[in-house]
Motif scaffolding. Sequence first.
Motif, PDB file in Angstrom:
ATOM      1  N   GLY A 182      27.498 165.271  79.300  1.00 53.87           N
ATOM      2  CA  GLY A 182      27.838 166.394  79.649  1.00 53.87           C
ATOM      3  C   GLY A 182      26.593 166.929  80.505  1.00 53.87           C
ATOM      4  N   ASP A 183      26.696 167.984  81.342  1.00 58.23           N
ATOM      5  CA  ASP A 183      25.348 168.245  82.063  1.00 58.23           C
ATOM      6  C   ASP A 183      23.657 168.052  81.393  1.00 58.23           C
ATOM      7  N   TYR A 184      23.347 167.604  81.071  1.00 61.79           N
ATOM      8  CA  TYR A 184      22.349 167.608  81.151  1.00 61.79           C
ATOM      9  C   TYR A 184      21.452 166.121  80.913  1.00 61.79           C
ATOM     10  N   VAL A 185      19.593 166.184  81.772  1.00 59.07           N
ATOM     11  CA  VAL A 185      19.745 164.056  81.748  1.00 59.07           C
ATOM     12  C   VAL A 185      18.562 163.968  80.752  1.00 59.07           C
ATOM     13  N   LEU A 186      19.192 163.159  79.964  1.00 61.97           N
ATOM     14  CA  LEU A 186      18.559 162.327  78.928  1.00 61.97           C
ATOM     15  C   LEU A 186      17.771 161.219  79.918  1.00 61.97           C
ATOM     16  N   THR A 187      17.033 160.697  78.193  1.00 56.39           N
ATOM     17  CA  THR A 187      15.764 159.632  78.993  1.00 56.39           C
ATOM     18  C   THR A 187      16.771 157.913  79.475  1.00 56.39           C
ATOM     19  N   GLY A 188      17.846 157.788  78.870  1.00 58.37           N
ATOM     20  CA  GLY A 188      18.731 156.540  79.062  1.00 58.37           C
ATOM     21  C   GLY A 188      19.891 156.757  78.778  1.00 58.37           C
ATOM     22  N   GLY A 189      21.020 156.192  78.876  1.00 66.35           N
ATOM     23  CA  GLY A 189      22.346 156.083  78.420  1.00 66.35           C
ATOM     24  C   GLY A 189      22.723 155.592  76.978  1.00 66.35           C
ATOM     25  N   GLU A 190      21.595 155.497  76.161  1.00 66.53           N
ATOM     26  CA  GLU A 190      21.525 154.735  74.589  1.00 66.53           C
ATOM     27  C   GLU A 190      22.296 156.014  73.582  1.00 66.53           C
ATOM     28  N   LEU A 191      21.201 157.189  73.689  1.00 70.25           N
ATOM     29  CA  LEU A 191      22.270 158.026  73.159  1.00 70.25           C
ATOM     30  C   LEU A 191      23.544 158.415  73.457  1.00 70.25           C
ATOM     31  N   PRO A 192      23.955 158.765  75.055  1.00 72.04           N
ATOM     32  CA  PRO A 192      25.136 158.528  75.153  1.00 72.04           C
ATOM     33  C   PRO A 192      26.115 157.751  74.522  1.00 72.04           C
ATOM     34  N   ALA A 193      26.160 156.603  74.870  1.00 64.95           N
ATOM     35  CA  ALA A 193      26.855 155.824  74.275  1.00 64.95           C
ATOM     36  C   ALA A 193      27.124 155.762  72.878  1.00 64.95           C
ATOM     37  N   MET A 194      25.782 156.056  72.005  1.00 61.45           N
ATOM     38  CA  MET A 194      26.623 156.313  70.272  1.00 61.45           C
ATOM     39  C   MET A 194      27.331 157.641  70.376  1.00 61.45           C
ATOM     40  N   VAL A 195      27.283 158.146  70.868  1.00 58.04           N
ATOM     41  CA  VAL A 195      27.654 159.651  70.837  1.00 58.04           C
ATOM     42  C   VAL A 195      29.273 159.245  71.022  1.00 58.04           C
ATOM     43  N   VAL A 196      29.745 158.337  72.454  1.00 55.20           N
ATOM     44  CA  VAL A 196      31.046 158.102  72.605  1.00 55.20           C
ATOM     45  C   VAL A 196      31.517 157.138  71.635  1.00 55.20           C
ATOM     46  N   ILE A 197      31.141 156.563  70.940  1.00 55.31           N
ATOM     47  CA  ILE A 197      31.199 155.643  70.694  1.00 55.31           C
ATOM     48  C   ILE A 197      31.341 155.835  68.948  1.00 55.31           C
ATOM     49  N   ASP A 198      30.665 156.605  68.897  1.00 58.68           N
ATOM     50  CA  ASP A 198      30.699 157.285  67.058  1.00 58.68           C
ATOM     51  C   ASP A 198      31.951 158.450  67.322  1.00 58.68           C
ATOM     52  N   ALA A 199      32.401 158.940  68.475  1.00 57.43           N
ATOM     53  CA  ALA A 199      34.077 160.178  68.632  1.00 57.43           C
ATOM     54  C   ALA A 199      34.645 158.860  68.780  1.00 57.43           C
ATOM     55  N   LEU A 200      34.762 157.762  69.568  1.00 61.44           N
ATOM     56  CA  LEU A 200      35.696 156.912  69.472  1.00 61.44           C
ATOM     57  C   LEU A 200      36.416 156.513  68.145  1.00 61.44           C
ATOM     58  N   ALA A 201      35.017 155.516  67.768  1.00 57.08           N
ATOM     59  CA  ALA A 201      35.731 154.921  66.093  1.00 57.08           C
ATOM     60  C   ALA A 201      36.503 155.554  65.035  1.00 57.08           C
ATOM     61  N   ARG A 202      35.781 156.979  65.172  1.00 57.55           N
ATOM     62  CA  ARG A 202      36.167 157.320  64.173  1.00 57.55           C
ATOM     63  C   ARG A 202      38.214 157.842  64.457  1.00 57.55           C
ATOM     64  N   LEU A 203      38.682 157.428  65.702  1.00 54.29           N
ATOM     65  CA  LEU A 203      39.825 158.207  66.035  1.00 54.29           C
ATOM     66  C   LEU A 203      40.990 156.248  66.229  1.00 54.29           C
ATOM     67  N   ILE A 204      39.836 155.367  65.615  1.00 50.10           N
ATOM     68  CA  ILE A 204      40.948 153.690  65.200  1.00 50.10           C
ATOM     69  C   ILE A 204      41.398 153.589  63.838  1.00 50.10           C
ATOM     70  N   PRO A 205      42.639 153.722  63.905  1.00 50.45           N
ATOM     71  CA  PRO A 205      43.624 153.757  62.770  1.00 50.45           C
ATOM     72  C   PRO A 205      42.216 152.792  60.849  1.00 50.45           C
ATOM     73  N   GLY A 206      42.195 153.708  60.045  1.00 48.29           N
ATOM     74  CA  GLY A 206      42.001 153.014  59.676  1.00 48.29           C
ATOM     75  C   GLY A 206      40.073 153.232  59.481  1.00 48.29           C
TER      76      GLY A 206
END
Length: 268
Positions: A159-183
């Motif tokens: 999103g259009d805001y600046v965070l201190t690093g890519g860690e929280l964004p990676a967690m957000v992305v992984i959480d969102a995609l993980a729940r789409l994996i069957p099972g």
Amino acid sequence: MRIDILTLFPAMFAGPFSESIIKRATEKGILEIIVHQIRDYAPDKHHITDDYPYGGGAGMVMKPEPLFSAVESILGLPPLSRDNCVLPEAMQEGMTSPSCVSAYTTVPVILMTPQGRQFDQHVAHELAAHDRLLFICGHYEGVDERVREHLVTDEVSIGDYVLTGGELPAMVVIDALARLIPGVLGAEEATHEESHTRGTLEYPQYTRPANFRGWAVPPVLLSGHHGEVERFHQTESLRRTLRRRPELLRRAELTKEEEKILRKLLKG
Ligand code: 6GU
């Protein structure tokens, strides 16, 4: 799915990935998340991962060598260089940048950076379709441009805001995609995502008591009338989307019935 994460702060991932649904998925063996310390791949005695920018300017830049070494080691690639890099043939479908990596593997190498393409539910679906992903969490003022040009295959921002690093964004992305994996989700939980993917917001929900401190649940929901309940859900979902996120409706996939309801809402 296997997910490798490259970070300078591995401890940040301990909490979110050891709770709730992600925890359950890793225990079930559907998901494997491996967090790597970038520092471990720095060749010098002090394990230095950043340096001053050429040409001057504020802040530090992440050095290319530790990141290249880490990705090569984790994905089992030979040391990449200008000499063994086949471009632009190496550009594969779904990649936002051509990358030397893609000459050897189809595993997406994703740099988390505010300059990346914006993450949304469609990107989540796209990433969830792979059986392996590698994330690099950017830090400081940025990463050496050669990492972008020759190592990563995709750059993602949340999103259009600046965070201190890519860690929280990676967690957000992984959480969102993980729940789409069957099972990963139960059948019941899984239906929840549908609305947002289609481009409408969820309808309001209520649970007992039917009257809470004088605030009553809409009577139609207690009527037992399946048709009318369904219509209430559709109407309130569209009303909410129209009011809060009208821009979503331009891309929304609506049924004939929903289009009818929407036209009515727009008139009245
Ligand atoms: Cl991926 N990284 C940083 N540092 N800030 C962000 C971001 C990423 N996405 C939004 N803001």
